[in-house]
Every structure is written in structure tokens, then in C-alpha cells.
Design an enzyme around this catalytic site. Structure first.
Site: not given
Ligand code: GTP
Ligand code: SPV
Ligand code: MN
Length: 610
Positions: A275, A391-392, A277, A84, A253, A280-281, A224-226, A519-521, A233, A300
Site C-alpha cells: 500500500s 488522503s484519497r 508504494c 486501514r 494486490h 496506481t502511479n 474509511y475505504g479499506g 514516467g521514467e519507470n 480488500k 490495486d
């Protein structure tokens, strides 16, 4: 498909709709941009095949090995078009004050004159794709329609993954004679007769422009995406935030996840991180603690409204994941891996392996050799990265094996907790709880994070990123904070989500992460829901409520009590150093900052004894 050699005018254009507004929009833009062809997108499988075949033939796409990644494609962008472009992004409100102080602004008519100049003839030699789309559910009480006109087949293919689009949407728009957000996109690379195309057409000059009063989006120069998938967005955050202000809801967001405890108790959590941070995870987290289950709803964007029951209900307006590739692997995000391995995906700016697969930094089993995103030969010994840090992967959400069934419910899900979080090496503890909604709004309004590769510019610089929305608030940010405060004032506090703040990225003296993350989150999520249910203990600190010793479950985790204490530590000295920075941040807003946020800052200062 409408093929025409004659100039397109409103009276000569025909298309598979009788919606006058759509026909006029398409005709006007075609007249200005002069594409060779107009293609009304249906969203069918045949259309996908045609588009992707064409993208392979122009060299934009490389088809991946169907035995490994069926119906999937690799693309490498021009190195000047990887993220972006926040300095090229404008909110062109009629009044400059309505864009301030965090957005770039230009007078709408001046901007339109400039952009009409750029758009004139810019689609020559190309096809203009007409993409009817809806953000959110087609069955929503008020479906949120858009029409994107683009001269990029890459964007058209990506839009099919990321948004509900095509014939069913256009038919419904026609039936309802619906309002829609007109979105114009051009890569800004016209082709003269006989001129060969390049694999990634784009332009040195880029503009990503939102007209908030008109609810219109004009984008030029980037693929690019965004910058180019305008439903994401530009619409679902910048324009939708303006609609949300006017209509009393929130466009944020945020990821949305469903958490089920071993006892079967369900909670819904939304989380705003800037973004790259960790949204997605977290959205696809695989809990490490026994008996807990996470299902995804969104990764997102969340649109949230107060329901008849007084609770805050959230939907994900998107239809795919546009995820950061580097760092994604079977350990950090096995569900993302399973999703992309089903195929039907587009990978941009990662590395291409000799067997027709893709690879990126952090993925298991590095290949002996690969073609980097810049087209160089790469080996594990290379002194450069194979993939761009931004990269996405672009992959259908329906392929996610832990997608919650509620994803398809137009009412959404009632949110129990909102997490704010950023990427901070120091100062910010692993998790703490806001004292109340207004304090939570203060935490969101002062959210800070180190910049990432998701936007062009320096990486690792701490900046304020309010509610992780700095690049996405479509109006005056002081008014936006006021809108958040009002949601708390106008509604029953007991029914609103509780607000928390998290930081997965705090470092030790050697620079290592203090918390294992991923995963520990789930352990942090467990503490959050136990707080909501009044089960987990907390200690009050000047910044909010931090887990009491023993209240955060680290059973089975290879972590000492000292290490956990370091992750949770609230250092008054470090926090006092934040005070002048917050002060300076708030001063930017002048009289537009809600006074209660100054009161919150005063409270923090006095609790810190500073
Ligand atoms: P956008 O799509 O840009 O909005 O990003 P996002 O917020 O969805 O971020 P994402 O989940 O893709 O994560 C970005 C980067 O942070 C990736 O490289 C991840 O590997 C890394 N990351 C995510 N979660 C954690 C975590 O819990 N700990 C650590 N150390 N890194 C994480
Ligand atoms: C972000 O940068 O926050 C993203 C990727 O989610 S993009 O869609 O390009 O904005
Ligand atoms: Mn994002």
C-alpha cells in the site's frame, strides 16, 4: 425504498427481489441493527443525486465548484478514522492454524457474539442501504456477487464508484438464485431520537472481520475505504484469496497494465507493491521514452487464472480508483489528474480551497490559503500538512483516458511479467529478474518494504510484506506460499509470466532518490519486456539477473553512468545482512513453510558466500 415503522422481520420484509437468501440476510441484519429505513440501491443517477444531496445536508460532503470539479465532493473524516486498521482486522477461521501466523484470529462464534453485541441497535436513527454488487464482470462465467448492508451514505456513494452495483446486478442475482458474499458494515454510531448526527460518524471500537469458511464479512466502527468498502480488500483480497486457494487461482494486490512497444508489440504486466508504494502511479504511467504506450487495466487488485492456453489471465475486479492523493500531480500522474478532473469523484482528507477546489501536498499551484483536512486554516507557510498522507481520491475507472479496452473483457488479459516491489532506502536494486518461478515466489515471499500511512501505525519501519499481501492473505500464509509454488509446478513454466523485483525508492547518501521514478519507470518496463523477448542483456548476481551495463535505456535521461550503477548495485554485504532477517521471517511459519523456500534461502546464502 422500503420505509417501515414496524420492526423488520424475515416475514415482513419485502424488496425488489425474490431471492430468498438475500431477503433473509437483509431481514436478519435489520432485525439486529434496527435501522429506521431500508433502501435498496439501484445505482441510478437519481439515487446518486439523492445520496450526495443528503451527504451535503448532513455536512459529510462539501460540494466542489462545478466549474472546476463537476459532480464532485470533499469529505474530511474523524481524525481517528483515516486508514486501514490492521490490528483490528481478523481472519476468523474455524481452526486458528488457518489464519496463522500473519493474521489476528479469534474463534468465529466468540467473535460473532462480540460483534452481535456491537451491532445490536447500531443502525438506530439511520438508513440501512442494501448494495447488490459484483466484483469483476457481471458477464463473467461465474459472477462474483456480494451484498453490502451499510448504514453509511458515504460508503454507499463510494461503492457506486468502486464496484459494479445496483439493479442490473440484483436482477442477475435473482435470475441465477446466485451465491453471494454477505457483507455487514456499520459505522457504529446510532442516533437516538432528536440526537444530531456528526459529519463523520464512527466508533472508537473497530472490527474488520472475515469469516473465510462462511465467506462472510462483518465490519464495525470505521467509514474509511479499506475498512468499509467491503468489496475491495475484504472481499476481493481476503475472502477471494481463500476462494482462489480452493479453486486454483490467485487473488492478488496487483495493478495490471498494457504496454505497447514502438513496434506495436503488446505485453501485459501485473505488479504487486505494498500500500502506498506506487501501484496506481505505475498503472497510469506516461512513458518518457518515445513510441512506448501504457494503458491501464487496474491499479490495486488482480484476479488471475490459468487459461485454456496455459497462460495466466488477469482481470481487475474493481470499477474505480481509490488512489493516494498526496504526490499526485501533472508530472507524476497526469492521467490520474485528467481522470479526477472529469468530476464524479469523492476526495477524502485533502484540503479544501476557497474557490471550492481541492489541494494536497505535491499538487501544483498551492493556494494562498485553504482549510486543512482537520478543518484548520492552512497556508503554504503552515508548519503542518494540509492533507492527511493517506488522503484519497475515489474516481470512476471509466473516466481514465488511457483505460485499455480489455478492461471490459471478462476473460481478462494474459500476463507476461509479474513485478514485485517495495519501498527500500537501501539494499534492493532498481530492478532484477528472478531465476525461475520458484525463485520468483521466494522473492515475493520475502518482499520487504517500509510501512506507509495507508495503515494506522508507525511509518517507515521495514517489514516483510509477502507479495504485498501481508494485510490481505485470508488464510495461512505458509499455505499461500505453497499455493504460489504449485501454480509453477502444475503449469508449463514457458507460458507463465516471468517474475521481476523492482525498487523505485532507493536513496543516495544525501537521502535523495537514486532513480527519478514515475514516467521514467517506463525504462525499467522496457528492459523487462526486452528480457522476456531475449533481447536485453543481464548479469547474474547472487540475488538474480540485474541489467548489464548499457542494457537499461537511459537515453535522454539526466543521469550519469555512476548514478545508474548505484541504483543497480547489488551489495553483498547489505544482502548478507538480510539473511538472518529472512531466516527469522521463515521460522515464523514452522512446518507450514514450503521446504523449497528454505532451499531458495540456502541457495542465496551460498551464492552470497555467507
Ligand atoms: P495503495 O492505493 O495504498 O495500494 O497505493 P499504491 O501502491 O497504488 O501507491 P501510489 O501509486 O498511490 O503511490 C503512493 C506514493 O508513492 C505516492 O505519494 C506517490 O507519489 C509515490 N510514488 C509512486 N511512484 C513513485 C516512483 O516511481 N518514485 C517515487 N519516488 N515515488 C513514487
Ligand atoms: C491500500 O491500503 O492498499 C489501499 C487503500 O489500496 S484501501 O482500499 O483503503 O485498502
Ligand atoms: Mn492497495
Amino acid at each position: 425504498m422500503t420505509a417501515t415503522a414496524d420492526p423488520i422481520t424475515p416475514s415482513t420484509l419485502s424488496g425488489p427481489t425474490t431471492h430468498r437468501g438475500i431477503l433473509d440476510f437483509v431481514a436478519e441484519v435489520a432485525e439486529l441493527t434496527q435501522p429506521d429505513r431500508i433502501q435498496w440501491c439501484t445505482g441510478s443517477d437519481e439515487e446518486w443525486t439523492e445520496l450526495t444531496d443528503a451527504l451535503v445536508s448532513t455536512g459529510t460532503f462539501t460540494r466542489l465548484n462545478p466549474a472546476i470539479k463537476p459532480n464532485s465532493f470533499y469529505a474530511a473524516s474523524d481524525p481517528i478514522d483515516v486508514a486501514r486498521v490492521e490490528d483490528r482486522t481478523y481472519i476468523c477461521s474455524v481452526d486458528e492454524r488457518d489464519a496463522g501466523p500473519t493474521n489476528n484470529w479469534m474463534d468465529p462464534e466468540t467473535m460473532k457474539t462480540t460483534m452481535r453485541g456491537l451491532y445490536a441497535g447500531c443502525m438506530r436513527g439511520r438508513t440501512m442501504y442494501v448494495i447488490p454488487f459484483v466484483m469483476g464482470h457481471l458477464e463473467a462465467e461465474k459472477p462474483m456477487f456480494g451484498i453490502e448492508l451499510t448504514d453509511s451514505a458515504y460508503v454507499t456513494a463510494s461503492m457506486r464508484v468502486m464496484a459494479r452495483m445496483g439493479t442490473a446486478v440484483l436482477d442477475r442475482m435473482t435470475e441465477l438464485d446466485a451465491d453471494f458474499v454477505p457483507c455487514i458494515h456499520s459505522v457504529g454510531h446510532p442516533l437516538e431520537p432528536g440526537q444530531a448526527d456528526v459529519a463523520w460518524p464512527c466508533n472508537d471500537t473497530k472490527y474488520i472481520v472475515q469469516f473465510p469458511e462462511e465467506r462472510a464479512i462483518w465490519s464495525f466502527g470505521s467509514g474509511y475505504g479499506g475498512n468499509a468498502l467491503l468489496g475491495k480488500k475484504c472481499y476481493a483480497l481476503r475472502i477471494a484469496s481463500v476462494m482462489a486457494r480452493d479453486e486454483g487461482w490467485l487473488a492478488e494486490h496487483m495493478l495490471i497494465l498494457k504496454l505497447t512497444s514502438p513496434q506495436g508489440v503488446v505485453k501485459y504486466i501485473a505488479a504487486a507493491f505494498p500500500s502506498a508504494c506506487g501501484k496506481t502511479n505505475l498503472a497510469m504511467l506516461k512513458p518518457t521514452i518515445p513510441g512506448w504506450k501504457v494503458e491501464s487495466i487496474g491499479d490495486d487488485i488482480a484476479w488471475m487464472r490459468i487459461g485454456d492456453d496455459g497462460r495466466l489471465w488477469a482481470v481487475n475486479p474493481e470499477y474505480g480508483f481509490f488512489g493516494v492523493a498526496p504526490g499526485t500531480n501533472e508530472h507524476t500522474n497526469p492521467h490520474a489528474m485528467a481522470t479526477i478532473n472529469k468530476g464524479n469523484s469523492v476526495f477524502t482528507n485533502v484540503a479544501l480551497t476557497p474557490d471550492g477546489d481541492i489541494w494536497w501536498e505535491g499538487l501544483e499551484n498551492p493556494p494562498a490559503t485553504a482549510t486543512s483536512w482537520k478543518g484548520e486554516e492552512w497556508t503554504p507557510e503552515s508548519d503542518f500538512d494540509s492533507s492527511h498522507p493517506n488522503s484519497r481520491y475515489c474516481t470512476p475507472i471509466k473516466q481514465c483516458d488511457i483505460l485499455a479496452p480489455e478492461f471490459d473483457d471478462p476473460r481478462g488479459v494474459p500476463i507476461d511479467a509479474i513485478l514485485f516491489g517495495g519501498r527500500r532506502k537501501t539494499t534492493v536494486p532498481l530492478v532484477f529478474e528472478a531465476r525461475d518461478w520458484t525463485h520468483g515466489t521466494f522473492l515475493g515471499a520475502t518482499l520487504s518494504s517500509e510501512t506507509t500511512a495507508a495503515a494506522v501505525g508507525a511509518v517507515g519501519v521495514v517489514r516483510r510484506d509477502p507479495m504485498a499481501m501481508l494485510p490481505f492473505i485470508g488464510y495461512n500464509a505458509g499455505d499461500y506460499f505453497g499455493h504460489w509454488i504449485n501454480v509453477g509446478k502444475d503449469n508449463d513454466a514457458a507460458k507463465l509470466p516471468k517474475i521481476f523485483y523492482v525498487n523505485w525508492f532507493r536513496r543516495d547518501d544525501e537521502g535523495g532518490f537514486l532513480w527519478p521514478g514515475f514516467g521514467e519507470n517506463s525504462r525499467v518496463l522496457k528492459w523487462v519486456v526486452e528480457r522476456i523477448d531475449g533481447q536485453a542483456a543481464a548479469v547474474e548476481t547472487p540475488i538474480g539477473h540485474v541489467p548489464a551495463p548499457g542494457s537499461l535505456d537511459i537515453d535522454g535521461l539526466d543521469m550519469t553512468d555512476e548514478a545508474l550503477a548505484a541504483a543497480l548495485h547489488v551489495d553483498a554485504e547489505e544482502w548478507r545482512a538480510e539473511l538472518p532477517q529472512i531466516q527469522e521471517w521463515f521460522e515464523k511459519f514452522g512446518d507450514d513453510l514450503p521446504a523449497v523456500l528454505w532451499t531458495e534461502l540456502d541457495g542465496l546464502r551460498s551464492r552470497l558466500g555467507g
